[in-house]
Motif scaffolding. Sequence first.
Motif, short mmCIF file in Angstrom:
data_model
loop_
_atom_site.label_atom_id
_atom_site.label_comp_id
_atom_site.label_asym_id
_atom_site.label_seq_id
_atom_site.Cartn_x
_atom_site.Cartn_y
_atom_site.Cartn_z
N LEU A 21 -23.48 32.24 11.71
CA LEU A 21 -22.39 31.28 11.87
C LEU A 21 -21.59 31.25 10.58
O LEU A 21 -22.13 31.10 9.49
CB LEU A 21 -22.96 29.89 12.17
N VAL A 69 -19.01 33.49 15.06
CA VAL A 69 -20.44 33.79 15.18
C VAL A 69 -20.54 35.29 15.34
O VAL A 69 -19.95 35.87 16.26
CB VAL A 69 -21.10 33.06 16.37
N ALA A 118 -26.82 31.57 15.17
CA ALA A 118 -26.39 30.70 16.26
C ALA A 118 -26.29 31.50 17.53
O ALA A 118 -26.04 32.71 17.52
CB ALA A 118 -25.04 30.07 15.94
#
Length: 164
Positions: free
Chosen positions: A135, A144, A162
């Motif tokens: 992230l 991301v 993430a």
Amino acid sequence: ITGFGSVCVNGLEVNFTAQTPVYINGRSATVGDLALGQVISMVAEQAPDGLRARSINVLNVLEGPVTQSPKGDALLVMGQLLNMSPPPHHRLNGTSLSSGAMVQVSGYRDSHGDVYATRIQPSPQLNEASVIGPLEKAAGEVRVGGVNLSVTGAGLVSGGEALV
């Protein structure tokens, strides 16, 4: 996943049953959806007959549209270049990987964020995209794994992995 009969992961054999919970990027699936080349996370326990899976999570680094048709060994998914050497396990079944085709990509990111595909699965039934990666939040943009996101980033902090 490097073999079946049970699931063979990094040289370890882990038994499972048809009732073992399976998830693909957080969505419910079945053991029938497991395939060679998939990257998985598994919770397992010691049982009298060896290791037994309590749950299996398939982690596709990218799920979404091909954004460039294959040229030699090059393929882009959601703008991310896939490194495919050696060739990943795949199940194309005559499916075209032209721009816009939906695919699931299992694989790894290196320290530079480059994706190394271990399996590419054409998935025309996909109706949304997902990405797993680091992230990053900077200058009002949220990314991301190098994929730009349209989200408000008030509570988001750079760093860590993430799944979006």
